[in-house]
Write an enzyme that holds these catalytic residues in place. Structure first.
Site, PDB file in Angstrom:
ATOM      1  N   LYS A 101      -7.551   1.253   1.866  1.00  0.00           N
ATOM      2  CA  LYS A 101      -6.499   2.286   1.961  1.00  0.00           C
ATOM      3  C   LYS A 101      -5.512   1.963   3.085  1.00  0.00           C
ATOM      4  O   LYS A 101      -4.301   2.009   2.894  1.00  0.00           O
ATOM      5  CB  LYS A 101      -7.134   3.669   2.228  1.00  0.00           C
ATOM      6  N   ARG A 137     -10.643  14.834   3.118  1.00  0.00           N
ATOM      7  CA  ARG A 137     -11.981  14.266   2.935  1.00  0.00           C
ATOM      8  C   ARG A 137     -12.977  15.322   2.515  1.00  0.00           C
ATOM      9  O   ARG A 137     -14.162  15.004   2.310  1.00  0.00           O
ATOM     10  CB  ARG A 137     -12.466  13.654   4.245  1.00  0.00           C
ATOM     11  N   ARG A 148     -14.666  -6.768   9.203  1.00  0.00           N
ATOM     12  CA  ARG A 148     -13.322  -6.301   9.571  1.00  0.00           C
ATOM     13  C   ARG A 148     -13.062  -6.440  11.074  1.00  0.00           C
ATOM     14  O   ARG A 148     -13.937  -6.211  11.900  1.00  0.00           O
ATOM     15  CB  ARG A 148     -13.165  -4.835   9.174  1.00  0.00           C
TER      16      ARG A 148
END
Ligand code: AP5
Length: 216
Positions: free
Chosen positions: A13, A88, A127
């Protein structure tokens, strides 16, 4: 253009929202980035959020909704936005609808990134993030030109605390329990488009442009 990017942790995202917001000249509104900035600045919000973020739990709805109320009222959001990491929960989705309604606006589309759990784990544990501009890299699939240094701004790259495997597993569970019900919520409202979130970053970006009606 008013879009929500929805998907599990590591779905891509932020990678896509950052680039497309720049391309389209709209605001990129990322609740996770806002909370990490507050934490780095040592504000009360940052210290409160830390307790939840470090174990992969959600920050309470009232805190996040207050933050978004302020952020979406900002001048750059008036030209349109991509919201990434919010809503969320169903309560956050209802609050977003209310905020937009009060401003005489509505969401154009919610884009859901579909990615397998195995790939999410691979992405999150590899990441690295830029401390200065928050651009995301991956040690294998999206490495920086110089190890440890951001291509975009020269900032230092680091591994997020919550990207360690045990916390990632908890974040995935929290997503399944609290956020996944939003798929049915937005589908029932005719707003949901699913995009395959695996493949090259550029191919996924083209699919999002098509879903948003913004093909080049
Ligand atoms: P947040 O920062 O929002 O984290 P998240 O939603 O868990 O999402 P991520 O940032 O982990 O993933 P992403 O989908 O952006 O993936 P990315 O593009 O980086 O939230 C963190 C915490 O803050 C939460 O746990 C919670 O505590 C709190 N919080 C935030 N918002 C909240 C809210 N609304 N309510 C309550 N609490 C809230 O990509 C991941 C990796 O994959 C990168 O390395 C990237 O380079 C790589 N990658 C991307 N695309 C591809 C591709 N196509 N192929 C291969 N690799 C790819």
């Amino acid at each position: 253009m008013r879009l929500v990017f929805l998907g599990p942790p590591g779905a891509g995202k932020g990678t896509q929202a950052r680039a497309l917001a720049r391309e389209w000249g709209v605001a990129h509104v990322a609740t996770g980035d806002m909370l990490r900035e507050a934490l780095a600045a040592g504000t009360r919000l940052g210290l409160e959020a830390k307790r939840y973020m470090e174990r992969g739990a959600l920050v309470p709805d009232d805190v996040i909704i207050g933050l978004m109320r302020e952020r979406l009222a900002g001048p750059d959001a008036a030209r349109g936005f991509i919201v990434d990491g919010f809503p969320r929960t169903i309560a956050q989705a209802e609050a977003l609808a209310g905020l937009l309604k009060d401003a005489g606006q509505a969401l154009d589309r919610v884009i859901y990134f579909e990615v397998s759990e195995r790939e999410l784990l691979r992405r999150l544990t590899g990441r690295r993030i830029c401390r200065r501009c928050q651009t995301a890299y991956h040690l294998v699939s999206a490495p920086p030109r110089t190890p440890g240094v951001c291509d975009a701004c020269g900032g230092e790259l680091y591994q997020r605390e919550d990207d360690r495997e045990a916390t990632v597993r908890n974040r995935l569970e929290v997503y399944a329990r609290q956020t996944a019900p939003l798929l049915a919520y937005y589908s029932q409202r005719g707003l949901l488009t699913t995009v395959a979130g695996e493949g090259s970053i550029e191919a996924i970006r083209s699919a999002i442009r098509a879903a948003a009606g913004a093909e080049r």
